[in-house]
Design a protein around this motif. Structure first.
Motif, PDB file in Angstrom:
ATOM      1  N   GLN A 143       0.631  -0.734   0.165  1.00 41.52           N
ATOM      2  CA  GLN A 143      -0.178   0.044   0.294  1.00 41.52           C
ATOM      3  C   GLN A 143       0.929   0.866  -0.029  1.00 41.52           C
ATOM      4  N   ILE A 144       0.471   2.134  -0.528  1.00 41.19           N
ATOM      5  CA  ILE A 144       1.505   3.434  -1.116  1.00 41.19           C
ATOM      6  C   ILE A 144       0.557   4.395  -1.593  1.00 41.19           C
TER       7      ILE A 144
ATOM      8  N   ASP B  20       0.537  14.462  -5.904  1.00 38.50           N
ATOM      9  CA  ASP B  20       1.191  13.314  -5.732  1.00 38.50           C
ATOM     10  C   ASP B  20       1.885  12.286  -6.410  1.00 38.50           C
ATOM     11  N   GLN B  21       1.831  13.120  -7.707  1.00 38.33           N
ATOM     12  CA  GLN B  21       1.999  11.659  -8.849  1.00 38.33           C
ATOM     13  C   GLN B  21       2.718  10.593  -8.755  1.00 38.33           C
ATOM     14  N   ARG B  22       4.272  11.144  -8.219  1.00 39.80           N
ATOM     15  CA  ARG B  22       5.635  10.011  -8.054  1.00 39.80           C
ATOM     16  C   ARG B  22       5.583   8.653  -8.418  1.00 39.80           C
TER      17      ARG B  22
ATOM     18  N   VAL C  40       3.065   6.913 -10.075  1.00 39.08           N
ATOM     19  CA  VAL C  40       2.775   7.013 -11.443  1.00 39.08           C
ATOM     20  C   VAL C  40       4.166   7.648 -12.961  1.00 39.08           C
ATOM     21  N   THR C  41       4.983   8.693 -12.341  1.00 39.85           N
ATOM     22  CA  THR C  41       5.551   8.813 -13.241  1.00 39.85           C
ATOM     23  C   THR C  41       7.051   8.396 -12.923  1.00 39.85           C
ATOM     24  N   GLU C  42       7.142   7.710 -11.945  1.00 38.90           N
ATOM     25  CA  GLU C  42       8.236   7.151 -11.716  1.00 38.90           C
ATOM     26  C   GLU C  42       8.228   4.911 -11.961  1.00 38.90           C
ATOM     27  N   GLY C  43       7.813   5.425 -12.071  1.00 37.27           N
ATOM     28  CA  GLY C  43       6.713   3.735 -12.399  1.00 37.27           C
ATOM     29  C   GLY C  43       7.234   3.017 -10.945  1.00 37.27           C
ATOM     30  N   VAL C  44       7.103   3.121 -10.382  1.00 38.75           N
ATOM     31  CA  VAL C  44       6.711   2.418  -9.456  1.00 38.75           C
ATOM     32  C   VAL C  44       5.600   1.601  -9.090  1.00 38.75           C
ATOM     33  N   LEU C  45       4.228   2.201  -9.410  1.00 37.89           N
ATOM     34  CA  LEU C  45       3.308   1.172  -9.209  1.00 37.89           C
ATOM     35  C   LEU C  45       3.259  -0.037 -10.090  1.00 37.89           C
TER      36      LEU C  45
ATOM     37  N   SER D 172       4.841  20.333  -7.566  1.00 40.53           N
ATOM     38  CA  SER D 172       5.927  20.284  -8.050  1.00 40.53           C
ATOM     39  C   SER D 172       6.276  19.995  -7.277  1.00 40.53           C
ATOM     40  N   GLU D 173       5.891  20.105  -5.960  1.00 45.69           N
ATOM     41  CA  GLU D 173       6.800  19.734  -4.533  1.00 45.69           C
ATOM     42  C   GLU D 173       6.030  18.985  -4.018  1.00 45.69           C
ATOM     43  N   PRO D 174       6.003  17.334  -3.965  1.00 45.88           N
ATOM     44  CA  PRO D 174       4.820  17.403  -3.796  1.00 45.88           C
ATOM     45  C   PRO D 174       5.458  16.158  -2.459  1.00 45.88           C
ATOM     46  N   ALA D 175       6.723  16.243  -2.445  1.00 47.45           N
ATOM     47  CA  ALA D 175       7.231  15.346  -0.808  1.00 47.45           C
ATOM     48  C   ALA D 175       6.978  17.146   0.700  1.00 47.45           C
ATOM     49  N   ALA D 176       6.966  17.391  -0.223  1.00 43.49           N
ATOM     50  CA  ALA D 176       6.689  18.670   0.598  1.00 43.49           C
ATOM     51  C   ALA D 176       5.432  18.100   2.278  1.00 43.49           C
ATOM     52  N   PHE D 177       4.365  17.664   1.166  1.00 41.92           N
ATOM     53  CA  PHE D 177       3.087  17.529   2.780  1.00 41.92           C
ATOM     54  C   PHE D 177       3.188  15.361   2.731  1.00 41.92           C
TER      55      PHE D 177
END
Length: 297
Positions: free
Chosen positions: A162-163, A169-171, A173-178, A280-285
């Motif tokens: 579960q992620i 925060d679409q990382r 998806v965009t980084e291919g992890v899913l 642009s900086e989703p890690a912030a939240f």
């Protein structure tokens, strides 16, 4: 003539919230009746997964309110490894007892960092033993992007991961992890689909550490408003439309909230530029407290 297209609710999983900031105070009997109504509404709508956590009295309330026969596969979280291996195993058993269940569907390590530490393998072996004894059908873990979920999945070969993933925060998806996780044979569950309440927050209610995200958040909300798309509808459409995803966990505190989620899930999928909605900086939240906003999954 019925459509061959599967119902979006087939992917929907519910995390039932009982914390006071989301659930209105009520006498014990009224709370149990409200839970029964919520669960019956879910069952009637075709929802098949309920996700729980070992805090508060949610497990006890669920155990007193299941429809009969219950159609739900139940996902349980462990307590933190810092409480000790014996406590983790005992609490996983106790969760089933509190819910009146002979077995659960999935047991998830509540934090991937527990698996990355020195006792990670010992923890996983305890969970494997519970699976081998038939107490849980599947095992897995919760992770963030910062945890390196793909590497952990290769090491432990979980059934479920579960992620957090959402339109802000679409990382994953965009980084291919899913896709990478699904390619390893993992059932991928996504949570925090409402961005932990940020999608519904005004700039004035943002915590201090997110103040500089206010402009970007307002821009995303404005784009949704211009497209005449409700934020809840957009959030669910984005996650439910991700091919690698097996389940989308949405939190609800009442039958009324569930009906709103179901209506949004059934709405036609909007034609949006999804990438343009991301921060642009989703890690912030993903760090710090958002309790002033919501405990939405």
């Amino acid at each position: 003539m019925s459509s061959s297209r599967p119902s979006p609710v087939a992917k929907l999983a519910l995390a039932v919230v009982t914390e006071p900031e989301r659930a209105l105070p009520a006498p014990v009997g009224a709370r149990e009746e409200a839970m029964r109504t919520l669960l019956q509404t879910a069952a009637d709508s075709g929802v098949s997964i309920v996700a729980t956590r070992p805090t508060g009295d949610a497990e006890r309330l669920l155990g007193q309110a299941w429809p009969f026969p219950s159609p739900f596969a139940v996902t349980v979280r462990t307590v933190a490894l810092s409480e000790g291996l014996d406590r983790v195993e005992a609490r996983a058993r106790r969760s089933l007892e509190r819910m009146g269940l002979p077995r659960g569907d999935t047991l998830l390590v509540s934090g991937a960092t527990d698996l990355a530490g020195a006792e990670g393998r010992a923890l996983w072996d305890r969970m494997l033993a519970l699976k081998d004894r038939g107490l849980y059908r599947r095992i897995g873990f919760l992770a963030t992007m910062e945890d390196g979920p793909t590497l952990l999945a290769r090491r432990y070969q979980p059934d479920v991961v579960q992620i957090a993933c959402n339109i802000l925060d679409q990382r994953p998806v965009t980084e291919g992890v899913l896709s990478d996780l699904a390619g390893l044979g993992v059932d991928v569950h996504v949570a925090s689909v409402f961005a932990r309440g940020l999608l519904f927050a005004s700039r004035e209610t943002l915590p201090a550490h997110l103040a500089d995200q206010g402009v970007a958040l307002s821009r995303t909300r404005r784009r949704l408003a211009e497209a005449r798309i409700d934020p809840m509808q957009a959030a669910l459409a984005f996650c439910l439309g991700l091919p690698p995803v097996a389940a989308v966990v949405a939190s609800v505190a009442s039958a009324a909230e569930l009906r709103a989620v179901l209506a949004a899930a059934h709405a036609p999928r909007p034609d949006l530029d999804w990438e343009a909605l991301a921060l642009s900086e989703p890690a912030a939240f993903t760090t710090g407290s958002l309790s002033r906003i919501s405990n939405a999954a």
